[in-house]
Motif scaffolding. Structure first.
Motif, PDB file in Angstrom:
ATOM      1  N   THR A 174       0.911  -1.283   0.026  1.00  0.00           N
ATOM      2  CA  THR A 174      -0.143  -0.093   0.133  1.00  0.00           C
ATOM      3  C   THR A 174       0.957   1.126   0.104  1.00  0.00           C
ATOM      4  O   THR A 174       2.034   1.386   0.389  1.00  0.00           O
ATOM      5  CB  THR A 174      -0.765   0.123   1.350  1.00  0.00           C
ATOM      6  OG1 THR A 174      -0.194   0.261   2.329  1.00  0.00           O
ATOM      7  CG2 THR A 174      -1.829  -1.151   1.244  1.00  0.00           C
ATOM      8  N   ARG A 175       0.167   2.339  -0.292  1.00  0.00           N
ATOM      9  CA  ARG A 175       0.870   3.708  -0.190  1.00  0.00           C
ATOM     10  C   ARG A 175       1.039   4.274   1.180  1.00  0.00           C
ATOM     11  O   ARG A 175       0.350   3.496   1.914  1.00  0.00           O
ATOM     12  CB  ARG A 175       0.030   4.658  -1.093  1.00  0.00           C
ATOM     13  CG  ARG A 175       0.024   4.342  -2.669  1.00  0.00           C
ATOM     14  CD  ARG A 175      -0.919   5.355  -3.193  1.00  0.00           C
ATOM     15  NE  ARG A 175      -1.324   4.953  -4.302  1.00  0.00           N
ATOM     16  CZ  ARG A 175      -1.899   5.596  -5.326  1.00  0.00           C
ATOM     17  NH1 ARG A 175      -2.460   6.910  -4.978  1.00  0.00           N
ATOM     18  NH2 ARG A 175      -2.354   5.018  -6.456  1.00  0.00           N
ATOM     19  N   PRO A 176       1.548   5.107   1.510  1.00  0.00           N
ATOM     20  CA  PRO A 176       1.549   5.575   2.789  1.00  0.00           C
ATOM     21  C   PRO A 176       0.188   5.894   3.422  1.00  0.00           C
ATOM     22  O   PRO A 176      -0.013   5.874   4.776  1.00  0.00           O
ATOM     23  CB  PRO A 176       2.461   6.910   2.855  1.00  0.00           C
ATOM     24  CG  PRO A 176       3.706   6.570   1.768  1.00  0.00           C
ATOM     25  CD  PRO A 176       2.439   5.729   0.697  1.00  0.00           C
ATOM     26  N   ASP A 177      -0.582   6.438   2.564  1.00  0.00           N
ATOM     27  CA  ASP A 177      -2.109   6.675   3.075  1.00  0.00           C
ATOM     28  C   ASP A 177      -2.994   5.543   3.408  1.00  0.00           C
ATOM     29  O   ASP A 177      -3.989   5.578   3.746  1.00  0.00           O
ATOM     30  CB  ASP A 177      -2.797   7.883   2.258  1.00  0.00           C
ATOM     31  CG  ASP A 177      -2.920   7.039   0.957  1.00  0.00           C
ATOM     32  OD1 ASP A 177      -2.838   5.957   0.672  1.00  0.00           O
ATOM     33  OD2 ASP A 177      -3.748   8.069   0.106  1.00  0.00           O
ATOM     34  N   THR A 209       1.844   1.467   5.745  1.00  0.00           N
ATOM     35  CA  THR A 209       1.778   2.370   7.001  1.00  0.00           C
ATOM     36  C   THR A 209       0.790   1.965   7.982  1.00  0.00           C
ATOM     37  O   THR A 209       0.989   1.703   9.162  1.00  0.00           O
ATOM     38  CB  THR A 209       1.363   3.883   6.757  1.00  0.00           C
ATOM     39  OG1 THR A 209       2.023   4.587   5.883  1.00  0.00           O
ATOM     40  CG2 THR A 209       1.086   4.590   7.843  1.00  0.00           C
ATOM     41  N   ARG A 210      -0.286   0.998   7.549  1.00  0.00           N
ATOM     42  CA  ARG A 210      -1.322   0.836   8.300  1.00  0.00           C
ATOM     43  C   ARG A 210      -1.301  -0.679   8.796  1.00  0.00           C
ATOM     44  O   ARG A 210      -1.924  -1.318   9.677  1.00  0.00           O
ATOM     45  CB  ARG A 210      -2.758   0.948   7.809  1.00  0.00           C
ATOM     46  CG  ARG A 210      -3.079   2.462   7.405  1.00  0.00           C
ATOM     47  CD  ARG A 210      -4.391   2.623   7.106  1.00  0.00           C
ATOM     48  NE  ARG A 210      -4.318   3.720   6.543  1.00  0.00           N
ATOM     49  CZ  ARG A 210      -5.399   4.711   6.911  1.00  0.00           C
ATOM     50  NH1 ARG A 210      -6.382   4.451   7.703  1.00  0.00           N
ATOM     51  NH2 ARG A 210      -5.555   5.893   6.655  1.00  0.00           N
ATOM     52  N   SER A 233      -3.918   3.410   0.947  1.00  0.00           N
ATOM     53  CA  SER A 233      -4.592   2.975  -0.325  1.00  0.00           C
ATOM     54  C   SER A 233      -3.767   2.125  -0.908  1.00  0.00           C
ATOM     55  O   SER A 233      -2.480   1.891  -0.957  1.00  0.00           O
ATOM     56  CB  SER A 233      -4.898   4.195  -1.006  1.00  0.00           C
ATOM     57  OG  SER A 233      -3.635   4.836  -1.397  1.00  0.00           O
TER      58      SER A 233
END
Length: 149
Positions: A53-56, A143-144, A58
């Motif tokens: 995933t991307r840092p946000d 990130t998550r 998504s």
């Protein structure tokens, strides 16, 4: 003496601009990180995978425009492998997130081509192998969520 001259009515024409031009044919790549212990021997269908995933948070979707360099599913997977090992960005300028480990042996790359064919390729020690669509997806890597390797 002056005479009145009437101008012809204005003509409207459609002019194609980059805003309404068709998008170039592209390959997209989604990377599934192998989270099984000792997965560096290669991917096995029972191994759990987590989507990068991307840092946000998504989904990370890499894009490669069809060209002389990228002209098939395997060359798109090779391009994704390079981006995933921090060797540059994809064709849209997207780099590999700093909080996601590099792509390595045992991971799976899903490639969708401009012809809408989807293929799943495992990263091998030399090249790629076609594998069935993974069914053991466990979550996200980024990130998550993090990978335990």
């Amino acid at each position: 003496m002056t005479t009145h001259v009437q101008r012809p009515a204005a003509v409207t024409a459609r002019i194609d601009t980059p805003d309404n031009a068709p998008a170039p044919a592209a390959y997209t790549a989604t990377v599934y990180m192998n989270t099984a212990r000792h997965s560096f021997d290669g991917y096995q269908p029972h191994h759990p995978l987590a989507e990068a995933t991307r840092p946000d948070g998504s989904p990370l979707c890499l894009v490669f425009h069809a060209s002389d360099r990228t002209r098939g599913h395997e060359t798109a997977a090779e391009a994704a492998f390079e981006v995933g090992n921090r060797q540059g960005p994809d064709d849209n300028g997207q780099s590999w997130p700093a909080d996601v480990r590099s792509i390595s042996v045992g991971d799976v790359i899903k490639v969708t081509g401009p012809d809408h064919w989807i293929i799943h390729l495992s990263v091998d020690s030399t090249g790629f192998s076609t594998v069935p669509e993974p069914t053991n997806l466990t979550g996200l890597v980024g990130t998550r969520a993090t990978s335990r390797r």
